[in-house]
Scaffold this motif. Structure first.
Motif, PDB file in Angstrom:
ATOM      1  N   SER A  24       0.816  -1.210   0.000  1.00  5.49           N
ATOM      2  CA  SER A  24       0.000   0.000   0.000  1.00  5.49           C
ATOM      3  C   SER A  24       0.854   1.266   0.000  1.00  5.49           C
ATOM      4  CB  SER A  24      -0.916   0.011   1.227  1.00  5.49           C
ATOM      5  OG  SER A  24      -1.710   1.183   1.234  1.00  5.49           O
ATOM      6  N   ARG A  25       0.371   2.269  -0.709  1.00  5.75           N
ATOM      7  CA  ARG A  25       1.029   3.579  -0.721  1.00  5.75           C
ATOM      8  C   ARG A  25       0.283   4.585   0.147  1.00  5.75           C
ATOM      9  NH1 ARG A  25       4.953   4.730  -4.515  1.00  5.75           N
ATOM     10  NH2 ARG A  25       5.611   2.905  -5.721  1.00  5.75           N
ATOM     11  N   THR A  26      -0.836   4.176   0.702  1.00  8.34           N
ATOM     12  CA  THR A  26      -1.610   5.035   1.602  1.00  8.34           C
ATOM     13  C   THR A  26      -1.947   4.245   2.864  1.00  8.34           C
ATOM     14  OG1 THR A  26      -3.677   4.372   0.513  1.00  8.34           O
ATOM     15  CG2 THR A  26      -2.607   6.389  -0.268  1.00  8.34           C
ATOM     16  N   PRO A  27      -2.079   4.925   4.019  1.00  9.07           N
ATOM     17  CA  PRO A  27      -2.338   4.223   5.273  1.00  9.07           C
ATOM     18  C   PRO A  27      -3.589   3.358   5.233  1.00  9.07           C
ATOM     19  CG  PRO A  27      -1.696   6.490   5.699  1.00  9.07           C
ATOM     20  CD  PRO A  27      -1.898   6.381   4.219  1.00  9.07           C
ATOM     21  N   LEU A  28      -3.474   2.179   5.813  1.00  8.64           N
ATOM     22  CA  LEU A  28      -4.605   1.261   5.937  1.00  8.64           C
ATOM     23  C   LEU A  28      -5.088   1.153   7.375  1.00  8.64           C
ATOM     24  CD1 LEU A  28      -3.236  -1.637   3.686  1.00  8.64           C
ATOM     25  CD2 LEU A  28      -5.045  -0.018   3.082  1.00  8.64           C
ATOM     26  N   VAL A  29      -4.156   1.190   8.328  1.00 12.47           N
ATOM     27  CA  VAL A  29      -4.487   1.074   9.746  1.00 12.47           C
ATOM     28  C   VAL A  29      -4.348   2.447  10.397  1.00 12.47           C
ATOM     29  CG1 VAL A  29      -3.851   0.032  11.947  1.00 12.47           C
ATOM     30  CG2 VAL A  29      -3.724  -1.317   9.838  1.00 12.47           C
ATOM     31  N   MET A  30      -5.405   2.885  11.059  1.00 11.91           N
ATOM     32  CA  MET A  30      -5.432   4.197  11.703  1.00 11.91           C
ATOM     33  C   MET A  30      -5.198   4.060  13.208  1.00 11.91           C
ATOM     34  SD  MET A  30      -5.952   5.769   8.948  1.00 11.91           S
ATOM     35  CE  MET A  30      -6.493   5.304   7.304  1.00 11.91           C
ATOM     36  N   GLY A  31      -4.469   5.009  13.744  1.00 10.33           N
ATOM     37  CA  GLY A  31      -4.158   4.966  15.165  1.00 10.33           C
ATOM     38  C   GLY A  31      -5.379   4.965  16.055  1.00 10.33           C
ATOM     39  N   VAL A  37       6.505  14.608  12.717  1.00  8.98           N
ATOM     40  CA  VAL A  37       5.529  13.971  13.607  1.00  8.98           C
ATOM     41  C   VAL A  37       6.235  13.231  14.728  1.00  8.98           C
ATOM     42  CG1 VAL A  37       3.694  12.239  13.735  1.00  8.98           C
ATOM     43  CG2 VAL A  37       3.845  13.757  11.744  1.00  8.98           C
ATOM     44  N   ILE A  38       7.350  12.582  14.377  1.00 10.54           N
ATOM     45  CA  ILE A  38       8.187  11.895  15.362  1.00 10.54           C
ATOM     46  C   ILE A  38       9.646  12.246  15.079  1.00 10.54           C
ATOM     47  CG2 ILE A  38       6.606   9.959  15.713  1.00 10.54           C
ATOM     48  CD1 ILE A  38       8.415   8.310  13.828  1.00 10.54           C
ATOM     49  N   THR A  39      10.517  11.891  16.005  1.00 13.09           N
ATOM     50  CA  THR A  39      11.958  12.032  15.803  1.00 13.09           C
ATOM     51  C   THR A  39      12.604  10.653  15.955  1.00 13.09           C
ATOM     52  OG1 THR A  39      12.529  12.387  18.131  1.00 13.09           O
ATOM     53  CG2 THR A  39      11.834  14.330  16.841  1.00 13.09           C
ATOM     54  N   GLU A  40      13.862  10.541  15.591  1.00 19.43           N
ATOM     55  CA  GLU A  40      14.550   9.259  15.729  1.00 19.43           C
ATOM     56  C   GLU A  40      14.607   8.817  17.192  1.00 19.43           C
ATOM     57  OE1 GLU A  40      18.276   8.915  13.769  1.00 19.43           O
ATOM     58  OE2 GLU A  40      17.511   9.647  11.829  1.00 19.43           O
ATOM     59  N   ALA A  41      14.562   9.773  18.101  1.00 19.53           N
ATOM     60  CA  ALA A  41      14.585   9.439  19.526  1.00 19.53           C
ATOM     61  C   ALA A  41      13.308   8.717  19.968  1.00 19.53           C
ATOM     62  CB  ALA A  41      14.780  10.704  20.361  1.00 19.53           C
ATOM     63  N   ASP A  42      12.248   8.816  19.165  1.00 15.46           N
ATOM     64  CA  ASP A  42      10.997   8.140  19.496  1.00 15.46           C
ATOM     65  C   ASP A  42      11.035   6.650  19.175  1.00 15.46           C
ATOM     66  OD1 ASP A  42       9.484  10.366  20.473  1.00 15.46           O
ATOM     67  OD2 ASP A  42       9.352  11.102  18.415  1.00 15.46           O
ATOM     68  N   ALA A  54      15.081   0.490   8.759  1.00 14.00           N
ATOM     69  CA  ALA A  54      13.720   0.990   8.938  1.00 14.00           C
ATOM     70  C   ALA A  54      13.624   2.507   8.872  1.00 14.00           C
ATOM     71  CB  ALA A  54      13.144   0.489  10.258  1.00 14.00           C
ATOM     72  N   LEU A  55      14.647   3.210   9.370  1.00  8.77           N
ATOM     73  CA  LEU A  55      14.608   4.669   9.381  1.00  8.77           C
ATOM     74  C   LEU A  55      14.932   5.278   8.024  1.00  8.77           C
ATOM     75  CD1 LEU A  55      16.321   5.420  12.813  1.00  8.77           C
ATOM     76  CD2 LEU A  55      13.882   5.449  12.270  1.00  8.77           C
ATOM     77  N   GLU A  56      15.409   4.459   7.097  1.00 15.55           N
ATOM     78  CA  GLU A  56      15.747   4.959   5.768  1.00 15.55           C
ATOM     79  C   GLU A  56      14.817   4.456   4.688  1.00 15.55           C
ATOM     80  OE1 GLU A  56      18.059   7.118   4.881  1.00 15.55           O
ATOM     81  OE2 GLU A  56      18.806   7.409   6.923  1.00 15.55           O
ATOM     82  N   GLU A  57      14.206   3.294   4.898  1.00 13.73           N
ATOM     83  CA  GLU A  57      13.501   2.646   3.803  1.00 13.73           C
ATOM     84  C   GLU A  57      11.985   2.573   3.972  1.00 13.73           C
ATOM     85  OE1 GLU A  57      15.280  -1.127   2.999  1.00 13.73           O
ATOM     86  OE2 GLU A  57      17.315  -0.355   3.174  1.00 13.73           O
ATOM     87  N   GLY A  58      11.491   2.407   5.166  1.00 12.97           N
ATOM     88  CA  GLY A  58      10.059   2.189   5.367  1.00 12.97           C
ATOM     89  C   GLY A  58       9.272   3.477   5.493  1.00 12.97           C
ATOM     90  N   GLY A  59       8.324   3.679   4.601  1.00 11.37           N
ATOM     91  CA  GLY A  59       7.536   4.905   4.613  1.00 11.37           C
ATOM     92  C   GLY A  59       6.763   5.146   5.895  1.00 11.37           C
ATOM     93  N   ASP A  60       6.437   4.082   6.628  1.00  6.70           N
ATOM     94  CA  ASP A  60       5.718   4.253   7.891  1.00  6.70           C
ATOM     95  C   ASP A  60       6.522   5.064   8.892  1.00  6.70           C
ATOM     96  OD1 ASP A  60       3.115   2.632   7.834  1.00  6.70           O
ATOM     97  OD2 ASP A  60       4.562   1.229   7.005  1.00  6.70           O
ATOM     98  N   LEU A  61       7.844   5.079   8.729  1.00  4.83           N
ATOM     99  CA  LEU A  61       8.692   5.891   9.591  1.00  4.83           C
ATOM    100  C   LEU A  61       9.299   7.089   8.861  1.00  4.83           C
ATOM    101  CD1 LEU A  61      10.590   3.232  11.729  1.00  4.83           C
ATOM    102  CD2 LEU A  61       8.655   4.639  12.390  1.00  4.83           C
ATOM    103  N   THR A  62       9.745   6.897   7.626  1.00  2.00           N
ATOM    104  CA  THR A  62      10.410   8.000   6.933  1.00  2.00           C
ATOM    105  C   THR A  62       9.484   9.186   6.718  1.00  2.00           C
ATOM    106  OG1 THR A  62       9.911   7.095   4.731  1.00  2.00           O
ATOM    107  CG2 THR A  62      11.991   6.424   5.758  1.00  2.00           C
ATOM    108  N   GLN A  63       8.205   8.940   6.439  1.00  2.00           N
ATOM    109  CA  GLN A  63       7.282  10.049   6.197  1.00  2.00           C
ATOM    110  C   GLN A  63       6.979  10.846   7.470  1.00  2.00           C
ATOM    111  OE1 GLN A  63       3.881   9.138   3.631  1.00  2.00           O
ATOM    112  NE2 GLN A  63       5.067   7.539   2.600  1.00  2.00           N
ATOM    113  N   ASP A 118      -1.068   5.347   9.732  1.00  3.32           N
ATOM    114  CA  ASP A 118      -1.109   6.807   9.680  1.00  3.32           C
ATOM    115  C   ASP A 118      -0.255   7.424  10.797  1.00  3.32           C
ATOM    116  OD1 ASP A 118      -2.595   6.420  11.982  1.00  3.32           O
ATOM    117  OD2 ASP A 118      -4.342   7.565  11.305  1.00  3.32           O
ATOM    118  N   ASP A 119      -0.210   8.750  10.820  1.00  2.00           N
ATOM    119  CA  ASP A 119       0.602   9.456  11.820  1.00  2.00           C
ATOM    120  C   ASP A 119       0.141   9.166  13.243  1.00  2.00           C
ATOM    121  OD1 ASP A 119       2.156  10.570   9.854  1.00  2.00           O
ATOM    122  OD2 ASP A 119       1.171  12.532   9.893  1.00  2.00           O
ATOM    123  N   ALA A 120      -1.171   8.977  13.411  1.00  2.00           N
ATOM    124  CA  ALA A 120      -1.703   8.747  14.753  1.00  2.00           C
ATOM    125  C   ALA A 120      -1.138   7.484  15.374  1.00  2.00           C
ATOM    126  CB  ALA A 120      -3.232   8.690  14.717  1.00  2.00           C
TER     127      ALA A 120
END
Length: 320
Positions: A208-215, A270-275, A255-264, A238-240
């Motif tokens: 998927s290119r758009t969120p499927l599971v919402m917080g 919305v978040i930082t690497e410290a999260d 994960a911090l470079e490749e996965g859109g769930d985190l990179t976006q 999603d961001d939530a």
């Protein structure tokens, strides 16, 4: 040189063994250079990808020097293959001796990938999912889905499984094929939100290119396993989700470079690497805690690592 086929791999491996093998691998000394990820532009369809994933353990630190290994996986990803009933991800694994570089085995890369990817999710869930988790929601009914079902049920008392897919027919087909196996009750659903809200563990494996599971859908104590969306342009949550969950990854570099769930969400502030609380190295070595309390929501984002491939390949080789 041995040639190990998919049926042989499927007959050798069990998730209980493989999860523990991966746990040991993340505690050990294995070199994993950054994988090579090449985009293949195609004029008559979606762009494809070619991945080269090398890894080796330091045989000089082994009790017996002939137990060192070098491995490399060559993977192709053709997203349009699903439309014609062919596997999206295909590949081959080459296992070499760490002592002299001798070729030891060539293995079916697709089967090895399915097993190790699902086992990594099972490994993470052993730290992050509630110990009494019994309800699993599968988002996506592709080739990886039955493996994820078995991996999660190997580490938690999963009994009820719901499957959602954009194609209801594919979800129903998977549910029929898996229902009753290992004592699981498996059903298809068209209610994605309802399935997520009622699940203890949600495992997503889509392109998927758009969120499927919402917080807002995640119940207290839920564990979300994000396996798909392996490029920065893809996303399953999603961001939530990232705002309210305690975040874990397989490897920080990946994960911090490749996965859109985190990179976006990182790019948007919305978040930082410290999260990001911990990766599998820190969890397996006991350096960071996983789930801290019953009602906590956890999320695990994986993009895969060559450590998992090498560990799985060695296990297969030693059992053949």
């Amino acid at each position: 040189m041995r040639v190990v086929t998919a049926p042989q791999i499927n007959g050798i491996l069990t998730f209980r063994d493989l999860v523990e093998t991966l746990r040991s691998a993340f505690r050990s000394d294995i070199e994993t250079p950054v994988r090579h990820h090449h985009t293949i532009e195609r004029t008559n369809g979606s762009d494809a990808a070619l991945l080269l994933m090398p890894a080796w353990n330091d045989f000089t630190k082994q009790a017996h020097s002939d137990r060192g290994y070098i491995g490399v996986k060559v993977v192709s990803v053709f997203p349009d293959n699903a439309e014609v009933g062919s596997p999206t991800v295909q590949g081959v694994y080459l296992l070499l001796s760490g002592r002299n570089g001798e070729t030891l085995a060539v293995m079916d890369g697709q089967a090895l990938t399915l097993w190790r990817t699902a086992a990594a999710s099972g490994l993470a869930a052993s730290y992050l999912a509630r110990e009494d988790a019994s309800k699993l929601m599968l988002v996506g009914a592709g080739a990886l889905a039955p493996y994820l079902m078995r991996a999660h049920s190997s580490v938690r008392p999963i009994r009820d499984v719901l499957v959602w897919n954009r194609s209801r027919e594919r979800a129903e087909r998977l549910a029929r094929s898996m229902n009753g196996l290992d004592g699981l009750t498996v059903r298809a659903t068209s209610d994605l939100e309802g399935g997520v809200r009622g699940a203890d563990v949600i495992s997503c494996a889509t392109l998927s290119r758009t969120p499927l599971v919402m917080g807002d859908w995640l119940s207290p104590g839920a564990h979300l396993d994000l396996v798909g969306a392996f490029t920065p342009a893809m996303r399953e949550s999603d961001d939530a989700v990232m705002r309210k969950a305690r975040i874990f990854v397989d490897t920080r570099a990946g994960a911090l470079e490749e996965g859109g769930d985190l990179t976006q969400p990182l790019a948007d502030g919305v978040i930082t690497e410290a999260d990001v609380t911990a990766d599998l190295f820190e969890l397996c070595r006991g350096e960071k805690a996983g789930r801290r309390f019953y009602d906590q929501i956890t999320v695990f984002k994986s993009v895969g690592t060559a450590i998992e491939d090498l560990a799985a390949a060695i296990l297969v080789f030693l059992k053949t």
